[in-house]
Each structure stands twice: as structure tokens, then as C-alpha cells.
Design a protein around this motif. Structure first.
Motif, PDB file in Angstrom:
ATOM      1  N   ALA A 191       0.841  -1.195   0.000  1.00 17.74           N
ATOM      2  CA  ALA A 191       0.000   0.000   0.000  1.00 17.74           C
ATOM      3  C   ALA A 191       0.876   1.246   0.000  1.00 17.74           C
ATOM      4  N   THR A 192       0.344   2.305  -0.607  1.00 16.12           N
ATOM      5  CA  THR A 192       1.014   3.597  -0.624  1.00 16.12           C
ATOM      6  C   THR A 192       0.022   4.664  -0.189  1.00 16.12           C
ATOM      7  N   GLN A 193       0.427   5.467   0.805  1.00 16.67           N
ATOM      8  CA  GLN A 193      -0.400   6.561   1.294  1.00 16.67           C
ATOM      9  C   GLN A 193       0.243   7.875   0.861  1.00 16.67           C
ATOM     10  N   PRO A 194      -0.399   8.642  -0.045  1.00 20.31           N
ATOM     11  CA  PRO A 194       0.185   9.908  -0.505  1.00 20.31           C
ATOM     12  C   PRO A 194       0.232  10.944   0.612  1.00 20.31           C
ATOM     13  N   ALA A 195       1.179  11.867   0.484  1.00 20.00           N
ATOM     14  CA  ALA A 195       1.299  12.958   1.445  1.00 20.00           C
ATOM     15  C   ALA A 195       0.248  14.028   1.168  1.00 20.00           C
ATOM     16  N   GLY A 196       0.054  14.916   2.151  1.00 30.74           N
ATOM     17  CA  GLY A 196      -0.841  16.046   1.969  1.00 30.74           C
ATOM     18  C   GLY A 196      -2.308  15.709   2.084  1.00 30.74           C
ATOM     19  N   GLN A 197      -2.655  14.697   2.893  1.00 25.34           N
ATOM     20  CA  GLN A 197      -4.059  14.322   3.044  1.00 25.34           C
ATOM     21  C   GLN A 197      -4.340  13.965   4.493  1.00 25.34           C
ATOM     22  N   ARG A 198      -5.615  14.084   4.861  1.00 23.16           N
ATOM     23  CA  ARG A 198      -6.073  13.545   6.129  1.00 23.16           C
ATOM     24  C   ARG A 198      -6.549  12.129   5.856  1.00 23.16           C
ATOM     25  N   LEU A 199      -6.053  11.181   6.643  1.00 22.79           N
ATOM     26  CA  LEU A 199      -6.355   9.771   6.436  1.00 22.79           C
ATOM     27  C   LEU A 199      -7.100   9.241   7.652  1.00 22.79           C
ATOM     28  N   ARG A 200      -8.360   8.844   7.433  1.00 23.49           N
ATOM     29  CA  ARG A 200      -9.144   8.220   8.497  1.00 23.49           C
ATOM     30  C   ARG A 200      -9.567   6.847   8.014  1.00 23.49           C
ATOM     31  N   ALA A 201      -9.130   5.810   8.728  1.00 24.16           N
ATOM     32  CA  ALA A 201      -9.397   4.444   8.280  1.00 24.16           C
ATOM     33  C   ALA A 201      -9.547   3.525   9.483  1.00 24.16           C
ATOM     34  N   LEU A 202     -10.289   2.451   9.266  1.00 25.62           N
ATOM     35  CA  LEU A 202     -10.463   1.399  10.270  1.00 25.62           C
ATOM     36  C   LEU A 202      -9.959   0.079   9.687  1.00 25.62           C
ATOM     37  N   THR A 203      -9.271  -0.701  10.508  1.00 24.48           N
ATOM     38  CA  THR A 203      -8.844  -2.035  10.091  1.00 24.48           C
ATOM     39  C   THR A 203      -9.308  -3.045  11.121  1.00 24.48           C
ATOM     40  N   LEU A 204     -10.159  -3.969  10.695  1.00 22.61           N
ATOM     41  CA  LEU A 204     -10.680  -5.035  11.559  1.00 22.61           C
ATOM     42  C   LEU A 204      -9.978  -6.335  11.194  1.00 22.61           C
TER      43      LEU A 204
END
Length: 312
Positions: A115-128
Motif C-alpha cells: 500500500a502507498t499513502q500519498p502525502a498532503g491528506q487527512r487519512l481516516r481508516a479502520l482495520t478489523l
């Protein structure tokens, strides 16, 4: 229920420590020799729901792009993207997770999720994550599905709203545990059966059709600003428009034009990061109206495009 929470900065060294617990390798390309510099800023909550269910809730600002590679086996994990985006790939299949999407995963010891998460963003995620024992208690094992699998899907709006409410409503620990456990079971109910069906359909695509679909995807990535039509893309794939719609989603987990939108916004993000104005970025990536572009950009990255121009 145990919780690790708090708004703080997380460095590359912090990510590596987290990765050792969960079997994930992290890499921050821009900080190869600066392990103490912050990579993300925000809150990461780790919730033990008991009975073989674990939940990680992240609400962070991504300061530097980072890559991850999961190498620990997992019978079932479900990732829900509430805000922001991430590019994921597994065994040659690539897709972009955007707000409102979920990803069901089964990982073996040989093939991990990248996975790649780009810069300059708000990241809200859940992992179950579910253990093998807990998964077996919830339903019969699915035959003939060894190896790593992933399936992208969209949870019902009511379930997404329930997750949002659970994250923002203060409750005593026992009540919060029950609330998240119930929501987690709903995620499994929607994510597990369709996961099996979709992976089976995708695996039946002949190699020749897969190559045709790759031509369509390459055309979208090479020139996202062009006015692509479904009929022209279907001609490129040597398929009917209806077949292209169905098979593209089966192969890549997203519709043709959702994929095009993500390519355009990714291109715009690059332009903004290089100092171009919002109006210029919108024009260069194929949007006729800057207001429509700004709305789409905020939905994907969680921030207004103008926020990037201010920090460029």
C-alpha cells in the motif's frame, strides 16, 4: 478492551515499531536516513474487542508519503476508508481505496498486501482483523480459496454512519467494546460472502481479457485529462461497453470512470505540489470547473486543494 490513543507525531521509527507488532514493513522514501522526523500526525487507537477480533482506528495527517508491505498471514482483515485514499496491490492486482470503500483481505505467508499513502491528506481508516478461530465460529470455511485474496466493496451508508458515530461518541469502555464488536460483525457479514464470490469471478478472467483491460487502464493513466468515452474504451478492449464495465470492476475493484477520476486527481495533486494554482491543476487534469474539481479533491484527500498551494 485495551486502547493506545492520543494525538501525537509518529516518526519512521514509530511506524517500524508498530510494524513489528503487526507484521508490516514500512518505508518512507523521503526520510531514508531521518528516522526521527514525523511521518504522520494524529491519533491511532488500537482496540482489543476480545474473542479474536482486533480493531485499529487511524485519524492522521500524512506529512510524508509512506509505503507498507504486510507479510503476516491473515485469515480475514477488513479495511474501511472513511477519508483520504491509498493505493493497494496484491499479486499484480492494483486498486485505489477512496472514501466510503472497504477492502476484504485474506493473506498467506507468501503474498502480502502493498500500500502507498500519498502525502498532503487527512487519512481516516479502520482495520478489523479476525483470528482463524473467530472466523470459523462465524461461519463455515470457504473451500478452494487458498492463497492471498482481496475484494473491494462499498458498505451500506447506514453502516458507515454507525462507524462514524462510534468513533465520535464518548462511551464507557465496556459499552464501547460492545458497540464496536457489533459493527465489526456487520462488516464481516457484508464483506465475507461477497469477497468469495467476487474473487472467484475475477480469477476466471482469461489472460487475453486481462491484457485488454490492462490496455484500458494504461490509456486512463497515460492521459487522464483526455475526454475518454465508454464506447472508445470498449473498442480499445475489444468488448461491448457493458462487458467492459463489468469486467473492469471485477479486475480492478472500481468502475472505469471512478478509476479515471482517481487518475485525474492524482495528476492534480502532483501539479499542486509543484506550485500550480487550483485553476491550473483543474484544467490540466481534465476538469472544466474548478468548483467541481475542488469538491472531488476534498472527498478523495480530505483537504481542500488550496491547502496544498499554501504549503508549496
Amino acid at each position: 478492551m485495551s486502547t493506545a490513543a492520543g494525538v501525537r507525531q509518529h516518526s519512521a521509527r514509530d511506524l517500524q515499531a508498530y510494524g513489528r507488532r503487526y507484521g508490516i514493513d514500512y518505508r518512507v522514501p523521503a526520510l531514508a536516513s531521518r528516522e526521527e522526523e514525523p511521518v504522520v500526525r494524529g491519533e491511532v487507537r488500537e482496540l482489543s474487542l476480545g474473542q479474536g477480533m482486533e480493531l485499529v482506528a487511524s485519524d492522521v495527517e500524512v506529512l510524508h508519503r509512506y509505503d507498507s508491505h504486510s507479510h503476516a498471514p491473515s485469515p480475514l482483515s477488513i479495511v474501511v476508508m472513511l477519508e483520504g485514499c491509498a493505493d493497494v496491490s496484491l499479486e499484480g492486482r492494483t486498486l485505489t481505496l477512496t472514501p466510503g470503500m472497504a477492502l476484504s483481505l485474506r493473506l498467506d505467508a507468501r503474498h502480502g498486501l502493498r500500500a502507498t499513502q500519498p502525502a498532503g491528506q487527512r487519512l481516516r481508516a479502520l482495520t478489523l482483523s479476525l483470528s482463524e478461530t473467530r472466523l470459523a465460529e462465524l461461519g463455515p470455511a470457504q473451500p478452494g480459496h487458498d492463497g492471498s485474496r482481496m475484494h473491494a466493496w462499498r458498505p451500506p451508508i447506514s453502516l458507515l454512519q454507525g462507524l462514524e458515530q462510534a468513533l465520535t461518541t464518548p462511551l464507557p469502555a465496556p459499552a464501547q467494546r460492545l458497540l464496536f464488536e457489533g459493527l465489526g460483525l456487520q462488516l464481516v457479514a457484508f464483506g465475507l460472502p461477497q469477497d468469495t464470490l467476487d474473487d472467484a469471478n475475477a480469477s476466471r478472467l482469461p489472460p487475453r481479457e486481462q491484457r485488454r483491460l490492462e490496455r484500458v487502464r494504461a490509456a486512463l493513466e497515460d492521459d487522464p485529462a483526455a475526454e475518454h468515452s465508454l464506447s472508445a474504451l470498449a473498442e480499445l478492449a475489444a468488448m461491448s461497453p457493458a462487458s467492459l464495465r463489468r469486467k473492469f470492476r471485477a479486475a480492478f475493484g472500481v468502475s472505469v470512470f471512478d478509476y479515471l477520476r482517481d487518475c485525474r486527481l492524482g495528476l492534480a495533486h502532483d501539479y499542486l505540489s509543484r506550485g500550480f494554482s487550483v485553476q491550473q491543476a483543474a484544467h490540466f487534469c481534465g476538469y472544466r470547473h474548478a468548483s467541481n474539481f475542488a469538491t472531488a479533491f476534498r472527498r478523495r484527500y480530505g483537504v481542500a486543494p488550496s491547502s496544498l498551494t499554501k504549503t508549496s
